[in-house]
Design an enzyme around this catalytic site. Sequence first.
Site, short mmCIF file in Angstrom:
data_model
loop_
_atom_site.label_atom_id
_atom_site.label_comp_id
_atom_site.label_asym_id
_atom_site.label_seq_id
_atom_site.Cartn_x
_atom_site.Cartn_y
_atom_site.Cartn_z
N ALA A 80 0.84 -1.20 0.00
CA ALA A 80 0.00 0.00 0.00
C ALA A 80 0.87 1.25 0.00
O ALA A 80 2.06 1.17 0.28
CB ALA A 80 -0.89 -0.02 1.25
N SER A 88 3.77 -15.96 3.83
CA SER A 88 4.16 -14.57 4.12
C SER A 88 3.77 -14.23 5.54
O SER A 88 2.74 -14.68 6.04
CB SER A 88 3.42 -13.64 3.15
OG SER A 88 3.61 -12.28 3.51
N HIS A 105 3.65 -10.96 6.21
CA HIS A 105 3.36 -9.55 5.93
C HIS A 105 4.60 -8.69 6.17
O HIS A 105 4.52 -7.56 6.65
CB HIS A 105 2.20 -9.08 6.81
CG HIS A 105 1.31 -8.07 6.14
ND1 HIS A 105 0.10 -8.37 5.59
CD2 HIS A 105 1.48 -6.74 5.91
CE1 HIS A 105 -0.45 -7.27 5.07
NE2 HIS A 105 0.39 -6.26 5.25
#
Length: 278
Positions: free
Chosen positions: A28, A152, A154
């Site tokens: 993002a 993952s 993150h």
Amino acid sequence: MQDVSSIDTSTTLFGRNYPVPFGLAPSAMQKLAGGEGPRESVPLIKRAEAAGYEALVLTVDTPVLRNRINERKTPLVLPPGLHLSNLSPPPHSSQTERKPTANRLLMDARTGKKLTPSSSRRVAMKIILKGIMTPEDALLAVEHGADAIVVSNHGGRQLDEVCSTLEALPAIHSALATNVSERGKRNSIPVIFDGGVRHGADVLEALAMGADFVLLGRPVLWGLGYKGQEGVESVIHILERELTKTMALTGVAEVEGIGKEYIGVKDTSMGGFGVSKL
Ligand SMILES: Cc1cc2nc3c(=O)[nH]c(=O)nc-3n(C[C@H](O)[C@H](O)[C@H](O)COP(=O)(O)O)c2cc1C
């Protein structure tokens, strides 16, 4: 003693050939790093499909945001002109804003309605679940019809105490590799991997430990910060060259051939001195 005069870094995922076994992880707020940001956000799944997207990545490791203590000390404030286009608050949202975070995040950002999990699938795009860290969840992903998973954590941004993705990978790989359906058919899906990949050798290590494809997170943002699109292309080229050289130096000429036998670990039986095979 292997023939490494010609190194082939290409690989196949979902029947499509890629020149390198790595791609770019979603992140993002890319405009904060530099460049023009994503061309256009495509919030509606049907629109994405109509626009020719072949896969949809659903991030499953962020039902809530962790308590980001550093961000409390130094809150992230977007500069004028930047906004989170897919997460704009619902109209008349003052009441929802005051609800506890867990509840607020489980709402559709636009309508303010609660999101309810549904097992039905109505899109033809491949569905990739991102944020799997255990063999149990990997098997659940297969059971629910996912086409691939991304191992993952993150980028370590959610739960400080979680292990590294490279540590989690072997058990997930072997659970999927040995998974068979009720009718006795092998029931596996591709394993994509991210977390801490900074050099070509890191790509090789992840592939050797069972990943089929690898994603880069922060290095992409560093490239953006350095020189926008050109910077990101440089990051990709550096890793491509490093991977080629690492393959040549370890003695493996094709991505398919990269396996556990190409890496070793510290030999604990000799007081931490020397190397043993996995
Ligand atoms: C600034 C930033 C923003 C991110 N935003 C998202 C996001 O919106 N969705 C998501 O699935 N992952 C997000 N990630 C996680 C990355 O997709 C990826 O899993 C992680 O960065 C990989 O680790 P690495 O940075 O060590 O390569 C973000 C990571 C960073 C650093």
